[in-house]
Design an enzyme around this catalytic site. Structure first.
Site, PDB file in Angstrom:
ATOM      1  N   HIS A  65       0.311 -11.681   1.671  1.00  0.00           N
ATOM      2  CA  HIS A  65      -0.719 -10.912   0.971  1.00  0.00           C
ATOM      3  C   HIS A  65      -1.446 -11.726  -0.103  1.00  0.00           C
ATOM      4  CE1 HIS A  65      -1.694  -6.448  -0.067  1.00  0.00           C
ATOM      5  NE2 HIS A  65      -2.759  -7.205  -0.178  1.00  0.00           N
ATOM      6  N   TYR A 104       0.809  -1.214   0.000  1.00  0.00           N
ATOM      7  CA  TYR A 104       0.000   0.000   0.000  1.00  0.00           C
ATOM      8  C   TYR A 104       0.845   1.269   0.000  1.00  0.00           C
ATOM      9  CZ  TYR A 104      -3.818  -3.149   1.476  1.00  0.00           C
ATOM     10  OH  TYR A 104      -4.740  -4.158   1.578  1.00  0.00           O
TER      11      TYR A 104
END
Length: 257
Positions: free
Chosen positions: A108, A52
């Site tokens: 992830h 992110y």
């Protein structure tokens, strides 16, 4: 409000608030300001990821909030491209966040099959070293979760996956419950037709918004929610899903979507 948010115990002394603040696609000064606002209005669970690019801003917001580190549950995630560099990645996350540990570290996305097990073992090593308090996965199916359990005897405490009424899979939820894996749902509002007349009718019956109905529906299924917003009013609205309950009939209607 923070004291009212229910939590799920992931491990002894590690409790995950069932409502968190998601930060995907929130970057720069906006990620700092929205995280500060989230903490100010009562969120105590912040979800981020290396991918992110906002860990530094989130860490600064945490420090400036005046809250103790132990009061806020922080999740971050290992990109699959960083398989084999687990320690370097978590150390970079800790440095960016300005903390000594994160509460939850997730893989992830599944890395290549040859790297899957070594990556999971490395996460467990980081847990045992005290850099993370709990280890989990994201975007894993049941077979991949089972492989990790079978080979190590260690179960991922969380599996974060996309979830919405259109993606509702009772069988998958049952499989995760049987394995004592907590499901976190992301992109529930992005993947929902918010103008669906059935959802609109349920929202009207409770005097709430359709997004609130969808989030409350997830909580009824014991799915942890991590909605994102940069607007204070929406941040407060998302917390207010604890103020009402759906009926069994309404839950069944949404399940059928």
């Amino acid at each position: 409000m923070a004291q009212q948010i229910p939590a799920i115990e992931l491990a002894p002394g590690v409790s995950l608030p069932t409502i968190g603040f998601g930060t995907w696609q929130i970057t720069g000064q906006s990620s700092y300001e929205s995280t500060r606002t989230a903490l100010d209005v009562g969120y105590r669970h912040i979800d981020t990821a290396t991918m992110y690019g906002n860990e530094e801003q989130i860490g600064r917001a945490l420090r400036d909030s005046g809250l103790e580190r132990s009061e806020v549950f922080i999740t971050t995630k290992l990109p699959p491209s960083h398989a084999g560099r687990e320690r370097q990645t978590i150390e970079a996350s800790l440095s960016a966040l300005g903390v000594d540990y994160v509460d939850l570290w997730l893989i992830h996305w599944p890395p290549s099959h040859s790297q899957s097990l070594p990556t999971w073992i490395s996460l467990l090593e980081q847990r045992d070293a005290g850099r993370i308090r709990a280890a989990g996965v994201s975007n894993y199916d049941t077979a991949l979760v089972d492989e990790l359990i079978r080979e190590t005897g260690e179960t991922p405490v969380v599996n974060q996956v996309a979830w919405s009424p259109a993606q509702h899979e009772p069988k998958f939820l049952d499989e995760m419950r049987q394995r004592r894996v907590v499901v976190e749902g992301y992109s529930s509002l992005k993947n929902t037709p918010l103008d669906d007349p059935r959802l609109v009718a349920i929202a009207s019956a409770h005097g709430v918004t359709v997004p609130q109905v969808v989030l409350r529906w997830q909580l009824h299924h014991d799915i942890v929610i991590i909605p994102k917003s940069t607007r204070e009013a929406r941040l407060r609205e998302n917390l207010a899903v604890l103020d009402f309950e759906l009926t069994a009939e309404e839950i069944a209607t949404i399940d059928a979507l």
